[in-house]
Design an enzyme around this catalytic site. Structure first.
Site, PDB file in Angstrom:
ATOM      1  N   LYS A 143     -35.480  44.365 -72.088  1.00  0.00           N
ATOM      2  CA  LYS A 143     -36.819  44.299 -71.509  1.00  0.00           C
ATOM      3  C   LYS A 143     -36.661  43.858 -70.063  1.00  0.00           C
ATOM      4  O   LYS A 143     -36.163  42.760 -69.784  1.00  0.00           O
ATOM      5  CB  LYS A 143     -37.689  43.307 -72.284  1.00  0.00           C
ATOM      6  CG  LYS A 143     -39.079  43.165 -71.672  1.00  0.00           C
ATOM      7  CD  LYS A 143     -39.974  42.312 -72.520  1.00  0.00           C
ATOM      8  CE  LYS A 143     -41.341  42.158 -71.878  1.00  0.00           C
ATOM      9  NZ  LYS A 143     -42.233  41.350 -72.706  1.00  0.00           N
ATOM     10  N   LYS A 156     -37.537  48.798 -72.622  1.00  0.00           N
ATOM     11  CA  LYS A 156     -38.882  48.694 -72.063  1.00  0.00           C
ATOM     12  C   LYS A 156     -38.797  48.333 -70.586  1.00  0.00           C
ATOM     13  O   LYS A 156     -38.060  47.392 -70.263  1.00  0.00           O
ATOM     14  CB  LYS A 156     -39.630  47.599 -72.825  1.00  0.00           C
ATOM     15  CG  LYS A 156     -40.989  47.264 -72.269  1.00  0.00           C
ATOM     16  CD  LYS A 156     -41.577  46.137 -73.043  1.00  0.00           C
ATOM     17  CE  LYS A 156     -42.920  45.773 -72.439  1.00  0.00           C
ATOM     18  NZ  LYS A 156     -43.515  44.646 -73.084  1.00  0.00           N
TER      19      LYS A 156
HETATM   20  C1  PBG Z   1     -45.300  39.814 -73.240  1.00  0.00           C
HETATM   21  C2  PBG Z   1     -45.435  41.291 -73.241  1.00  0.00           C
HETATM   22  C3  PBG Z   1     -45.660  42.062 -72.099  1.00  0.00           C
HETATM   23  C4  PBG Z   1     -45.779  43.376 -72.528  1.00  0.00           C
HETATM   24  C5  PBG Z   1     -45.600  43.399 -73.903  1.00  0.00           C
HETATM   25  N1  PBG Z   1     -45.377  42.084 -74.343  1.00  0.00           N
HETATM   26  C6  PBG Z   1     -45.867  41.655 -70.708  1.00  0.00           C
HETATM   27  C7  PBG Z   1     -44.859  40.827 -70.039  1.00  0.00           C
HETATM   28  O1  PBG Z   1     -43.719  40.672 -70.483  1.00  0.00           O
HETATM   29  O2  PBG Z   1     -45.220  40.269 -69.025  1.00  0.00           O
HETATM   30  C8  PBG Z   1     -46.041  44.519 -71.605  1.00  0.00           C
HETATM   31  C9  PBG Z   1     -46.591  45.749 -72.191  1.00  0.00           C
HETATM   32  C10 PBG Z   1     -47.164  46.694 -71.219  1.00  0.00           C
HETATM   33  O3  PBG Z   1     -47.132  46.513 -69.980  1.00  0.00           O
HETATM   34  O4  PBG Z   1     -47.709  47.698 -71.706  1.00  0.00           O
HETATM   35  N2  PBG Z   1     -44.563  39.214 -74.193  1.00  0.00           N
END
Ligand code: PBG
Length: 338
Positions: A204, A257
């Protein structure tokens, strides 16, 4: 008159009509490949989300209706993201394991109405944490916020157990703390939840594409950024390292992601690992397509399908996408990929 070329090999022969093209097509996108991320809140009404046109913060009734429509189009899995009321956000994020909190209540209701839908829950502290970080925040000796790893993992385990007790099929840690997959696996197994899957956000990235999502949940970090736990967008070898750890710690599904800007990472993991892999087409990827289409610059449906097919072609087995319902409806209506 131009002369015929002496060309025995003509790739265009395989493209001459849709019947031939569909025979030689290498990648197929199916409604069952799509996972539908849904926002929920503790209110009686559904609320439009300004930063994500077409998405809503759903009430329980609205959510059940939306899941029913997606299911009718062939979607088999959803993932829940809660918008938590401000007064429940604390620095210890303890609302995340409240057994009568929003997520466990909604999980129970969905499993009751649709026992055949796979319910995935997000495990991370940001919706519950008044600091807006995925982990617990303490001030270091310079007064700077620091996100502590091991203390956070302990809370994530309690959150995962709370979701499993409510009936979640898949626990999905999105926090990027070290060692959390192994600890969550051990906690689940010890409590008798050895059949609950872990879908790990393996790679991520600290991405600017999450902006619209943080708007949807009002969960942006109050101070600092997420770069001490989410990955540097410049790195792909580091994704292999994270994936090896997730495999050893017992993950069932790994994830990359965002998806579209990281197709090389999806491909690299596909070539190295046997585990099923998900990719998350995030809010910024969705919003770019939506807003360009709203202004008439691109064909929304065509770009939606092409963006998803590209992610599948790169090596993802399943895709989390805000287009899940629309794409599944389109696939079940057209019997073709594009
Ligand atoms: C936070 C989380 C995020 C997303 C999914 N879970 C945002 C972040 O890490 O700041 C992002 C999903 C998206 O942008 O569609 N745990």
């Amino acid at each position: 008159m131009s002369k015929k070329l002496n060309l025995p090999i003509r790739p265009r022969r395989n493209r001459q009509n849709e019947a031939i093209r569909s025979l030689v097509r290498e990648t197929a996108l199916l409604p069952a490949d799509l996972i539908y991320p849904l926002f929920i809140h503790d209110k009686e009404v559904d609320e439009a989300i300004d930063s994500m046109p077409g998405c809503k913060r759903w009430s329980l009734d609205g959510l059940l209706g939306e899941v029913g429509e997606a299911r009718a189009a062939g979607v088999k899995a959803i993932v829940l993201f809660p918008a938590i009321a401000d007064h429940l956000k604390t620095s210890d994020a303890k609302e995340c394991f409240n057994p009568s909190g929003l997520v466990p209540r909604v999980v129970q209701a969905i499993k009751k109405s649709y026992p055949d839908i796979a319910v995935i829950t997000d495990v991370a502290l940001d919706p519950y944490n008044c600091d807006g970080h995925d982990g617990l925040v303490v001030e270091d000796e310079h007064g700077q916020p620091s996100i502590v790893n091991d203390e956070t993992v302990h809370v994530l385990c309690q959150q995962a157990l709370c979701h499993a007790r409510a009936g979640a099929d898949v626990i999905s840690p999105s926090d990027m703390m070290d060692g959390r997959v192994g600890e969550i696996r051990a906690a689940l197994d010890e409590a008798g939840f050895e059949d609950v899957l872990i879908m790990s956000y393996t790679a991520k990235y600290a991405s600017a594409y999450y902006g619209p999502f943080r708007g949807a949940l009002e969960s942006a970090p109050k101070a600092g950024d997420k770069k001490t736990y989410q990955m540097d967008p410049a790195n792909w070898r580091e994704a292999l390292r994270e994936a090896e750890l997730d495999v050893m710690e017992g993950a069932d599904i790994i994830m990359v992601k965002p998806a579209g800007p990281y197709l090389d990472v999806i491909r690299a993991l596909r070539e190295t690992l046997e585990l099923p892999m998900a990719a998350y087409q995030v809010s910024g990827e969705y919003l770019m397509i939506k807003s360009a289409a709203a202004d008439g610059w691109i064909d929304e449906e065509a770009v939606m399908m092409e963006s998803l097919l590209g992610i599948k072609r790169a090596g993802a087995d399943m895709i989390l996408t805000y287009f899940a319902k629309a794409a599944a409806q389109r696939l079940s209506a057209s019997h073709t990929n594009l």
